[in-house]
Write an enzyme that holds these catalytic residues in place. Sequence first.
Site, PDB file in Angstrom:
ATOM      1  N   MET A 286       0.803  -1.213   0.000  1.00 32.39           N
ATOM      2  CA  MET A 286       0.000   0.000   0.000  1.00 32.39           C
ATOM      3  C   MET A 286       0.838   1.267   0.000  1.00 32.39           C
ATOM      4  O   MET A 286       0.582   2.198  -0.763  1.00 32.39           O
ATOM      5  CB  MET A 286      -0.945  -0.002   1.205  1.00 32.39           C
ATOM      6  CG  MET A 286      -2.004   1.095   1.138  1.00 32.39           C
ATOM      7  SD  MET A 286      -2.974   1.027  -0.377  1.00 32.39           S
ATOM      8  CE  MET A 286      -3.827  -0.527  -0.156  1.00 32.39           C
ATOM      9  N   TYR A 436      -8.235   6.856  -8.079  1.00 36.19           N
ATOM     10  CA  TYR A 436      -7.825   5.474  -7.799  1.00 36.19           C
ATOM     11  C   TYR A 436      -6.791   5.387  -6.689  1.00 36.19           C
ATOM     12  O   TYR A 436      -6.296   6.386  -6.193  1.00 36.19           O
ATOM     13  CB  TYR A 436      -7.392   4.746  -9.054  1.00 36.19           C
ATOM     14  CG  TYR A 436      -6.239   5.278  -9.867  1.00 36.19           C
ATOM     15  CD1 TYR A 436      -5.138   5.867  -9.299  1.00 36.19           C
ATOM     16  CD2 TYR A 436      -6.247   5.137 -11.258  1.00 36.19           C
ATOM     17  CE1 TYR A 436      -4.078   6.308 -10.057  1.00 36.19           C
ATOM     18  CE2 TYR A 436      -5.192   5.574 -12.032  1.00 36.19           C
ATOM     19  CZ  TYR A 436      -4.109   6.165 -11.425  1.00 36.19           C
ATOM     20  OH  TYR A 436      -3.061   6.593 -12.191  1.00 36.19           O
ATOM     21  N   GLU A 437      -6.505   4.151  -6.305  1.00 39.51           N
ATOM     22  CA  GLU A 437      -5.669   3.844  -5.137  1.00 39.51           C
ATOM     23  C   GLU A 437      -6.237   4.491  -3.876  1.00 39.51           C
ATOM     24  O   GLU A 437      -5.522   4.915  -2.977  1.00 39.51           O
ATOM     25  CB  GLU A 437      -4.220   4.314  -5.381  1.00 39.51           C
ATOM     26  CG  GLU A 437      -3.198   3.646  -4.484  1.00 39.51           C
ATOM     27  CD  GLU A 437      -3.235   2.126  -4.585  1.00 39.51           C
ATOM     28  OE1 GLU A 437      -3.368   1.475  -3.547  1.00 39.51           O
ATOM     29  OE2 GLU A 437      -3.152   1.604  -5.706  1.00 39.51           O
ATOM     30  N   GLY A 438      -7.566   4.538  -3.799  1.00 39.63           N
ATOM     31  CA  GLY A 438      -8.253   5.208  -2.702  1.00 39.63           C
ATOM     32  C   GLY A 438      -8.462   6.664  -3.061  1.00 39.63           C
ATOM     33  O   GLY A 438      -7.499   7.396  -3.310  1.00 39.63           O
ATOM     34  N   GLN A 443      -8.038   9.089   1.438  1.00 45.76           N
ATOM     35  CA  GLN A 443      -6.689   9.321   1.943  1.00 45.76           C
ATOM     36  C   GLN A 443      -6.708  10.270   3.136  1.00 45.76           C
ATOM     37  O   GLN A 443      -5.988  10.062   4.129  1.00 45.76           O
ATOM     38  CB  GLN A 443      -5.798   9.900   0.840  1.00 45.76           C
ATOM     39  CG  GLN A 443      -5.697   9.069  -0.414  1.00 45.76           C
ATOM     40  CD  GLN A 443      -5.080   7.702  -0.184  1.00 45.76           C
ATOM     41  OE1 GLN A 443      -4.232   7.534   0.677  1.00 45.76           O
ATOM     42  NE2 GLN A 443      -5.509   6.721  -0.961  1.00 45.76           N
TER      43      GLN A 443
END
Length: 579
Positions: A286, A436-438, A443
Amino acid sequence: MHYQPRPEDVRFLLNAVLDAPTRLRALAPFAELDEALQSQVLEEAGRFVGEVIAPINREGDEVGCRFDGGEVVTPPGFRAAYQAFVDGGWPALSAATEDGGQGLPAVLEAILYEWLSAANHGFTMAPGLLHGAYACLKHHGSEELKSRYLQKIATGEWLATMCLTEAHAGSDLGQVRTRATAQADGSVRVNGSKIFISGGEHDLTPNIVHLVLCRLPDAPAGPKGLSLALVPKVLLDGARNAVHCERIEEKMGLHGSPTCTMRFDDATGWLVGEPGRGLAAMFVMMNAARLHVALQGIGLLDAAWQKADAYAAERRQMRAPGAVPASRGSEAADLIAEHPAVRRILDTQRAWIDGSRALAYRSALMLDIATHDADPKARERAQRWCSVVTPVLKAACTHQAFHGASECLQVFGGHGYVREWGVEQVVRDARVTMIYEGTNEIQAIDLLVRKVLPDGGAALSAVLLELRDTLDASREADADVQRRLAQLRYLGTTVAMAAHANPVLPYEVADDFLRVVMLTLMAWAWARIDVAAPADADRVRAAAAFRRWVLPEFEMRLGIVKRACEGVALAHSAQEASR
């Protein structure tokens, strides 16, 4: 114009600002990595990106990927460029040598992928998950799985995906329904559908290794019941697995990258890690994944800035306020680079690029330290930095990529809105990085709710104190940064206290809190850059732009969070008084 990496800018940050060669040589795997070798890697990477990857960017956007009967054809030139990428040994640059990798530091791989994203974001989506898939399999795969797949992934011979999202469950992975049924031979049969899978199908490699989040039949509901399965497109005996691409999305940007809807029909796979521990296996990558997305943002902003800066240096319009008449010669108009409004845009984006790079490269160094340092306390400090700072960088750098690229488009006037100059593509491509990627909101919540509040701000405070100790209070700029670091430490405590009275408050102010953190980190970064290059004219302008046009947002965001906390305190006092 094509994007052109500038290794000299990177070397300055690595060597003069971050002292990367010394820090890396202190780690056993990199004891022989001197400044000359680091420079050679960067020069070769910059040449490859500028000569091979950047020139196919525009056609990749205009032609895009083609879907035909379950197969995906990538844009012209992509297959040859990817093969050159593999032949050059660039995939998963930091993979261990015993796995076929180069064994180089994570920070050099991070810079490579920043440049790749700037040059051709669509192309870079294909190898962009290699480092994450490699780390996941390396740490959690069985020896048998690693013997079959690890080297293929490390070398880029086979590409990989992460199949997480489902149509009914976006970021709420606890709702995943894809099923995995155990078989007598130790494999599983996977059934379900996934959406938004980057590179789910393509013609770049003969096999694609899918890492699929799934649920065993007797697994509990929610995220704790999830497992992770490795499901290849092609089985080792050469038979095609029951993995199907049903469609590719028509997207705002990233036309050179196929975003696929995938269907698994009793597909053969194998669990990675323990049953019900799928998220733990996935989260091993992550911090690196978030950092890579942050670097995508930095690279895309640099691409937009390069275009705008070059255009401003040749385009003439009107007379610039304050320009020296004698320097105009016979020209009827001044370069737009001399106009204050344009100069402000260019210098402000340069300030974001250089300050963000310093922080991102420091984070990549921390990933190396967290992995390789012999001192457990040093590893702990590095891991704490990565845990706190990577969600900040992911959100702030991708936000600036989109909004800053839009500002750079403004430099072109009407010419920026047409395809000829290429800056409009950067704006389109950059927008997805905020999702994307959260998403960036996730975040911010991760930072405040999961990283700051549980320990009352202790981890954040430790990170900030480490930064404070690198500054010299006798310097006015450093003293100002130390003051902001102290204000941020106090703000974390203030929010923690207010959250006891109103648990919803942190979710409301998370975005503002993250901005305060990023601006504080940027102030630290620019203080260090100033010391390293006090007489560099370009950086002097960028530093002035940061302090004049960017840093004042600190007081605004700080005030928003403080007033929200004060409102909670007043409401709590009123409730107490009414009892």
